[in-house]
Design an enzyme around this catalytic site. Structure first.
Site, short mmCIF file in Angstrom:
data_model
loop_
_atom_site.label_atom_id
_atom_site.label_comp_id
_atom_site.label_asym_id
_atom_site.label_seq_id
_atom_site.Cartn_x
_atom_site.Cartn_y
_atom_site.Cartn_z
N GLU A 26 17.27 -15.36 -2.49
CA GLU A 26 18.69 -15.06 -2.29
C GLU A 26 19.44 -14.81 -3.60
OE1 GLU A 26 20.03 -18.67 -0.37
OE2 GLU A 26 19.41 -17.94 1.59
N PRO A 27 19.00 -13.88 -4.44
CA PRO A 27 19.70 -13.68 -5.70
C PRO A 27 21.07 -13.01 -5.52
CG PRO A 27 18.03 -11.99 -5.41
CD PRO A 27 17.87 -12.95 -4.26
N GLY A 28 22.03 -13.43 -6.30
CA GLY A 28 23.33 -12.78 -6.32
C GLY A 28 23.61 -12.26 -7.72
N ARG A 29 23.92 -13.19 -8.60
CA ARG A 29 24.28 -12.87 -9.98
C ARG A 29 23.25 -11.98 -10.68
NH1 ARG A 29 27.46 -16.46 -13.01
NH2 ARG A 29 26.94 -18.00 -11.45
N ARG A 87 36.44 -16.47 -14.51
CA ARG A 87 35.30 -17.31 -14.90
C ARG A 87 35.56 -18.15 -16.15
NH1 ARG A 87 30.91 -15.68 -16.33
NH2 ARG A 87 29.72 -17.41 -15.54
N TYR A 92 34.76 -21.89 -15.28
CA TYR A 92 33.46 -22.40 -15.74
C TYR A 92 33.35 -22.48 -17.27
CZ TYR A 92 32.35 -20.59 -11.06
OH TYR A 92 32.36 -20.30 -9.73
N CYS A 107 50.92 -15.32 -17.25
CA CYS A 107 51.82 -16.31 -17.85
C CYS A 107 51.18 -17.68 -17.87
CB CYS A 107 53.14 -16.33 -17.09
SG CYS A 107 53.90 -14.70 -17.07
N GLU A 108 50.10 -17.80 -18.60
CA GLU A 108 49.35 -19.04 -18.76
C GLU A 108 48.73 -19.00 -20.15
OE1 GLU A 108 47.97 -21.31 -16.15
OE2 GLU A 108 49.18 -20.39 -14.59
N TYR A 110 30.76 -12.51 -9.70
CA TYR A 110 31.75 -13.59 -9.66
C TYR A 110 32.95 -13.32 -10.58
CZ TYR A 110 27.77 -15.83 -7.45
OH TYR A 110 26.69 -16.11 -6.64
C1 LIG Z 1 25.70 -18.47 -4.15
C2 LIG Z 1 24.46 -18.58 -3.38
C3 LIG Z 1 23.40 -17.72 -3.66
C4 LIG Z 1 23.41 -16.73 -4.82
O1 LIG Z 1 23.44 -17.44 -6.02
P1 LIG Z 1 23.28 -16.67 -7.43
O2 LIG Z 1 23.41 -17.76 -8.42
O3 LIG Z 1 24.39 -15.69 -7.51
O4 LIG Z 1 21.95 -16.04 -7.45
C5 LIG Z 1 22.28 -17.80 -2.87
N1 LIG Z 1 22.19 -18.67 -1.84
C6 LIG Z 1 23.20 -19.53 -1.55
C7 LIG Z 1 23.06 -20.46 -0.42
C8 LIG Z 1 24.36 -19.51 -2.31
O5 LIG Z 1 25.33 -20.36 -2.03
#
Ligand SMILES: *Cc1c(COP(=O)(O)O)cnc(C)c1O
Length: 411
Positions: A270-273, A309, A313, A340-341, A369
């Site tokens: 499940e990659p996102g980033r 971010r 973070y 304005c911060e 993100y």
């Molecule tokens: C956010 C999330 C992801 C993706 O995470 P990345 O760090 O962006 O790869 C995958 N699975 C679940 C359940 C998440 O909450």
């Protein structure tokens, strides 16, 4: 800078181009701030996952940047979608992603969300003791159960998700009870899921989580006579935001994890980033440049509304001047947004040739993100997004207008 820019980025004659298009030309046509995505990078990352884990189902963590065009590009590479709200599900459906390639997550799913997931044919990832009953009532058929493997990842506390106190998932004892309950209610429990956290810079935490997952599966077989046919090991691989930062390549991260899993299960990643982060570059126009107590501030026309971010973070970025990219840095500058911060600082210490009003500041590694977590704080409409490839730019999200902000006002 090349190593943190998108794959198609070039610096030629002192000018930055992405996808074969001059950054200044993109800014002239679409305005600033502008988020530019490189299609080649997105496809290359998806292919790296497919190569590292042949036969696995890769689903994109849609929350990194929910965008129909990006989801379509990923779908063309065989990637599905990991969603956690009705909104994200709608994006995945608009991109034509079939239910069999959609996973529905969430620590607090509504009945409406469970019903929508069921109607799409998505797999629902159970995350609470009362969810088998609620999911069955809404017509859900196939489920995974989210396990908390008790692993403390070395990442920012806001994006650690597998430690014992996490709001996500179920510890082994309760996960077993949920599997038993779900099966009694006639749900098809396909397997188990975990997600260690995000912006992971090492693989050993995930290896440990896989070991705990396998131990859990042995227990499930002993106690319930049940074996998973699917194992979902989540996402989480980090990206480089700065040149001094190092993270594993996709193959170095994925291969040891997949190798530890039994050969006869369907693996889900499940990659996102790591799919979209490096693909994005944000272009800002430099406005006021001023000295203040020994610090030189370089103010840009965006900030925490398009990329929160740094505030959320403590994220660090680097930058370059897209119109003066061949000039050597001659100082350290603090890049501040227009909000304005006092905390609206995008980069605390950027090495740049002394910026001037009108320069075009490019910030690499802003594809994940960033705008996804953006806001309209200070009444600032959200920027436009373009997807570039082979000398062509396609608008994939329009710039919001002030009228869009007024649309919801009443009275
Ligand atoms: C956010 C999330 C992801 C993706 O995470 P990345 O760090 O962006 O790869 C995958 N699975 C679940 C359940 C998440 O909450």
């Amino acid at each position: 800078m090349q190593e943190i820019l998108p794959l198609s980025a070039r610096i030629d004659g002192g000018r930055l181009s992405v996808g074969g298009i001059d950054a200044e030309a993109l800014a002239a046509e679409h305005g600033t701030p502008l988020l530019v995505y490189c299609e080649e990078t997105i496809r290359a990352q998806a292919r790296a996952y497919a190569k590292a884990a042949p036969g696995a189902l890769v689903v994109y963590g849609t929350k990194a940047f929910a965008n129909v065009a990006v989801l379509r590009v990923l779908a063309e590479e065989g990637v599905g979608a990991d969603v956690s709200t009705l909104g994200e599900l709608a994006f995945a459906q608009a991109a034509g992603i079939a239910g069999q390639r959609i996973l529905f997550h969430g620590n607090n799913k509504s009945d409406e969300e469970l019903r929508a997931a069921a109607e799409t044919g998505a797999t629902v990832v159970l995350d609470a003791a009362d969810e088998p009953e609620r999911a069955a009532a809404q017509g859900v058929r196939q489920v995974l159960v989210r396990l908390t493997p008790g692993v403390d990842a070395h990442t920012h506390q806001s994006i650690r998700t597998a430690h014992d106190e996490s709001k996500f998932g179920l510890p082994p004892e309760r996960a077993l009870a949920v599997i038993a309950d779900a099966r009694e209610r006639g749900l098809d429990v396909a397997g188990v899921h975990f997600h260690v956290g995000s912006q992971l810079a090492r693989v050993d935490e995930s290896v440990l989580a896989v070991q705990r997952l396998l131990a859990f599966c042995e227990r499930a077989e002993d106690e319930l006579g049940w074996r998973p046919r699917t194992l979902d090991i989540g996402g989480g691989l980090g990206i480089r935001y700065t040149r001094d930062e190092h993270v594993p390549e996709i193959d170095a991260f994925v291969e040891p994890l997949v190798a530890a899993l039994p050969g006869d299960v369907q693996v889900i990643l499940e990659p996102g980033r790591s799919l979209v982060g490096r693909a994005g570059v944000t272009l800002y126009r430099v406005g006021v440049v001023k000295d203040s107590g020994g610090v030189t501030y370089v103010a840009i026309d965006g900030g925490m509304s398009d990329n929160p971010r740094p505030q959320l973070y403590g994220a660090r970025y680097e930058a370059l001047l897209a119109n003066r990219a061949a000039e050597l840095p001659d100082g350290i500058f603090r890049v501040a947004g227009k909000h304005c911060e006092s905390g609206d600082v995008l980069i605390q210490a950027a090495e740049l040739p002394h910026p001037r009003r009108g320069d075009l500041l490019a910030v690499p590694a802003t594809g994940a993100y960033t705008l996804a977590m953006g806001s309209t704080y200070n009444g600032v409409p959200r920027p436009a997004v373009v997807l570039v490839r082979d000398g062509a730019a396609r608008l994939i999200r329009s710039r919001e207008a002030v009228d869009d902000l007024l649309r919801y006002e009443e009275g």
